[in-house]
Each structure stands twice: as structure tokens, then as C-alpha cells.
Motif scaffolding. Structure first.
Motif, PDB file in Angstrom:
ATOM      1  N   ALA A 180      10.733  -6.512  14.738  1.00  0.00           N
ATOM      2  CA  ALA A 180      10.418  -5.100  14.956  1.00  0.00           C
ATOM      3  C   ALA A 180      11.218  -4.245  13.980  1.00  0.00           C
ATOM      4  N   LEU A 181      10.513  -3.453  13.199  1.00  0.00           N
ATOM      5  CA  LEU A 181      11.156  -2.587  12.210  1.00  0.00           C
ATOM      6  C   LEU A 181      10.956  -1.126  12.577  1.00  0.00           C
ATOM      7  N   GLU A 182      11.892  -0.297  12.143  1.00  0.00           N
ATOM      8  CA  GLU A 182      11.697   1.140  12.274  1.00  0.00           C
ATOM      9  C   GLU A 182      10.664   1.562  11.251  1.00  0.00           C
ATOM     10  N   PRO A 183       9.796   2.508  11.596  1.00  0.00           N
ATOM     11  CA  PRO A 183       8.826   2.967  10.593  1.00  0.00           C
ATOM     12  C   PRO A 183       9.543   3.598   9.399  1.00  0.00           C
ATOM     13  N   ILE A 184       8.943   3.466   8.248  1.00  0.00           N
ATOM     14  CA  ILE A 184       9.510   4.070   7.037  1.00  0.00           C
ATOM     15  C   ILE A 184       9.230   5.562   7.095  1.00  0.00           C
ATOM     16  N   SER A 185      10.264   6.357   6.875  1.00  0.00           N
ATOM     17  CA  SER A 185      10.117   7.811   6.968  1.00  0.00           C
ATOM     18  C   SER A 185       9.235   8.346   5.841  1.00  0.00           C
ATOM     19  N   ARG A 186       8.603   9.477   6.095  1.00  0.00           N
ATOM     20  CA  ARG A 186       7.725  10.100   5.106  1.00  0.00           C
ATOM     21  C   ARG A 186       8.407  10.331   3.757  1.00  0.00           C
ATOM     22  N   PRO A 187       9.645  10.855   3.726  1.00  0.00           N
ATOM     23  CA  PRO A 187      10.264  11.061   2.411  1.00  0.00           C
ATOM     24  C   PRO A 187      10.474   9.763   1.626  1.00  0.00           C
ATOM     25  N   GLU A 188      10.644   8.654   2.309  1.00  0.00           N
ATOM     26  CA  GLU A 188      10.823   7.367   1.625  1.00  0.00           C
ATOM     27  C   GLU A 188       9.485   6.723   1.265  1.00  0.00           C
ATOM     28  N   LEU A 189       8.480   6.964   2.076  1.00  0.00           N
ATOM     29  CA  LEU A 189       7.201   6.280   1.923  1.00  0.00           C
ATOM     30  C   LEU A 189       6.514   6.600   0.598  1.00  0.00           C
ATOM     31  N   GLY A 190       6.558   7.852   0.171  1.00  0.00           N
ATOM     32  CA  GLY A 190       5.890   8.248  -1.079  1.00  0.00           C
ATOM     33  C   GLY A 190       6.426   7.501  -2.292  1.00  0.00           C
ATOM     34  N   PRO A 191       7.736   7.595  -2.565  1.00  0.00           N
ATOM     35  CA  PRO A 191       8.268   6.864  -3.723  1.00  0.00           C
ATOM     36  C   PRO A 191       8.130   5.352  -3.592  1.00  0.00           C
ATOM     37  N   LEU A 192       8.271   4.830  -2.376  1.00  0.00           N
ATOM     38  CA  LEU A 192       8.133   3.387  -2.154  1.00  0.00           C
ATOM     39  C   LEU A 192       6.717   2.942  -2.497  1.00  0.00           C
ATOM     40  N   TRP A 193       5.721   3.655  -1.990  1.00  0.00           N
ATOM     41  CA  TRP A 193       4.326   3.307  -2.249  1.00  0.00           C
ATOM     42  C   TRP A 193       4.005   3.449  -3.740  1.00  0.00           C
ATOM     43  N   ASN A 194       4.528   4.483  -4.370  1.00  0.00           N
ATOM     44  CA  ASN A 194       4.302   4.670  -5.807  1.00  0.00           C
ATOM     45  C   ASN A 194       4.821   3.469  -6.592  1.00  0.00           C
ATOM     46  N   TYR A 195       6.002   2.993  -6.244  1.00  0.00           N
ATOM     47  CA  TYR A 195       6.590   1.834  -6.920  1.00  0.00           C
ATOM     48  C   TYR A 195       5.746   0.576  -6.694  1.00  0.00           C
ATOM     49  N   LEU A 196       5.419   0.291  -5.442  1.00  0.00           N
ATOM     50  CA  LEU A 196       4.666  -0.928  -5.134  1.00  0.00           C
ATOM     51  C   LEU A 196       3.260  -0.890  -5.731  1.00  0.00           C
ATOM     52  N   ARG A 197       2.610   0.247  -5.668  1.00  0.00           N
ATOM     53  CA  ARG A 197       1.249   0.393  -6.213  1.00  0.00           C
ATOM     54  C   ARG A 197       1.266   0.254  -7.742  1.00  0.00           C
ATOM     55  N   THR A 198       2.304   0.784  -8.378  1.00  0.00           N
ATOM     56  CA  THR A 198       2.405   0.724  -9.839  1.00  0.00           C
ATOM     57  C   THR A 198       2.550  -0.705 -10.337  1.00  0.00           C
ATOM     58  N   TYR A 199       3.296  -1.538  -9.620  1.00  0.00           N
ATOM     59  CA  TYR A 199       3.608  -2.878 -10.120  1.00  0.00           C
ATOM     60  C   TYR A 199       2.825  -4.006  -9.473  1.00  0.00           C
ATOM     61  N   SER A 200       1.962  -3.699  -8.537  1.00  0.00           N
ATOM     62  CA  SER A 200       1.112  -4.742  -7.963  1.00  0.00           C
ATOM     63  C   SER A 200      -0.309  -4.563  -8.509  1.00  0.00           C
ATOM     64  N   ARG A 201      -1.141  -5.532  -8.226  1.00  0.00           N
ATOM     65  CA  ARG A 201      -2.528  -5.478  -8.680  1.00  0.00           C
ATOM     66  C   ARG A 201      -3.445  -5.598  -7.472  1.00  0.00           C
ATOM     67  N   PRO A 202      -4.554  -4.872  -7.501  1.00  0.00           N
ATOM     68  CA  PRO A 202      -5.483  -4.989  -6.369  1.00  0.00           C
ATOM     69  C   PRO A 202      -6.337  -6.255  -6.474  1.00  0.00           C
ATOM     70  N   LEU A 203      -6.708  -6.752  -5.333  1.00  0.00           N
ATOM     71  CA  LEU A 203      -7.650  -7.867  -5.263  1.00  0.00           C
ATOM     72  C   LEU A 203      -9.068  -7.307  -5.305  1.00  0.00           C
ATOM     73  N   PRO A 204     -10.029  -8.125  -5.680  1.00  0.00           N
ATOM     74  CA  PRO A 204     -11.429  -7.684  -5.541  1.00  0.00           C
ATOM     75  C   PRO A 204     -11.715  -7.355  -4.070  1.00  0.00           C
ATOM     76  N   GLU A 205     -12.616  -6.440  -3.833  1.00  0.00           N
ATOM     77  CA  GLU A 205     -12.878  -5.939  -2.474  1.00  0.00           C
ATOM     78  C   GLU A 205     -13.276  -7.021  -1.475  1.00  0.00           C
ATOM     79  N   ASP A 206     -13.959  -8.049  -1.898  1.00  0.00           N
ATOM     80  CA  ASP A 206     -14.420  -9.062  -0.953  1.00  0.00           C
ATOM     81  C   ASP A 206     -13.395 -10.185  -0.719  1.00  0.00           C
TER      82      ASP A 206
END
Length: 172
Positions: free
Chosen positions: A92-118
Motif C-alpha cells: 500500500a502506497l500513499e498517492p503521489i501528490s499533484r505537485p510531484e505527479l506532473g514532473p514525474l509523469w513528464n520524466y517517465l513519458r519522455t523516456y519510455s515508449r508507447p506500445l501499439p494500442e492492441d
């Protein structure tokens, strides 16, 4: 005002206050720059300033409990789910706060790759096609565990995945 000449009145010494403030700012800036700034030189990709806050949040939130793997190892869709879940592989984790979520998501989205939709989203590193792509000639022990990364990447706990153990330095 008898006997007081205008030429004898001195203006206030504002430059003295300004100089003191400037020196104080320089001192604080130097101290802040020395505080735990992670070294991102060993990461898979170079981490520019605009994503370093997200990388620091990632290392603090994820790397404090287990080895923080490079975002490149999992697809974008997996990271999007993982950072919003409070049930993390049975913990069980504490939810990530809004101020942290934006930069965290930006970092992860920038360096990961999406899979094909199916495609089915892998939530384990060993099941990720991107992990396999990053290790093309490596016979990875099964099951893949986060602790196993340090066998080939001795500085993985420092988020350095470029440095390899001696057995892999001259490998094809």
C-alpha cells in the motif's frame, strides 16, 4: 535648522545593503547546489534540466523501496498506471501528490515508449519488450528480478546502468 548645510547630509548607504544581500544569495545558492543533486551521467539517456526534477521524484518515490529501473524498460502505458496506483505489487502506497505527479509523469513519458494500442501492457520488467530490446545478446536469468540487475550493472543502486561488471565489458 540653523548651521546645517545641505552638502553635509549623506544619502543612505543602499549599496551596502545590496552587497550584503548579494553575498547572502550567493552563499545560499552555493549551499543549495551542493545538496544531494543526483548524478544522472550513468542513466541510459542524458537527463536534461527540464526533466531532472521528475527524475529526482522518481528516485525518491520508487528508488527508496526498490531498485529504480530506467523508464526505458517499461512502456509508457505501464508507467501511467503504476504512478497512479496505490496498490503497488501488494504494497500500500500513499498517492503521489499533484505537485510531484506532473514532473514525474513528464520524466517517465519522455523516456519510455508507447506500445501499439492492441498490445497487452506488461507490468513486470522481464515481460517488457523494451527490456529485451535493451538486452539483445544477454541471457537474462528467469525470472527477472530487480535485484538481479546489479549482477551486470554494479552501480544500478546509484541509477547508473551504463557501467557494466568486468564480465560484460568486452562482450559482443
Amino acid at each position: 535648522m540653523k548651521g546645517l548645510s545641505i552638502s553635509k547630509i549623506r544619502p543612505p548607504r543602499r549599496w551596502g545593503i545590496g552587497t550584503v544581500l548579494l553575498m547572502l544569495c550567493a552563499l545560499v545558492g552555493t549551499a543549495l547546489s551542493a545538496i544531494a543533486t543526483p548524478d544522472f551521467s550513468g542513466t541510459v539517456d542524458v537527463v536534461p534540466l527540464n526533466t531532472q526534477l521528475g527524475a529526482q521524484i522518481y528516485l525518491q518515490r520508487c528508488g527508496s523501496c526498490h531498485l529504480a529501473v530506467p523508464p526505458e524498460t517499461l512502456p509508457t502505458q505501464a508507467w501511467q498506471v503504476l504512478i497512479q496506483e496505490t496498490n503497488h505489487y501488494g504494497a500500500a502506497l500513499e498517492p503521489i501528490s499533484r505537485p510531484e505527479l506532473g514532473p514525474l509523469w513528464n520524466y517517465l513519458r519522455t523516456y519510455s515508449r508507447p506500445l501499439p494500442e492492441d498490445s497487452q501492457i506488461p507490468f513486470r520488467v522481464g515481460r517488457s519488450p523494451f527490456f529485451r530490446i535493451l538486452h539483445p545478446r544477454v541471457q537474462v536469468p528467469q525470472p527477472v528480478t530487480l535485484n538481479g540487475c546489479a549482477q551486470c550493472h554494479p552501480k544500478a543502486t546509484l541509477f547508473n546502468f551504463r557501467e557494466l561488471s568486468p564480465q560484460w565489458l568486452d562482450s559482443p
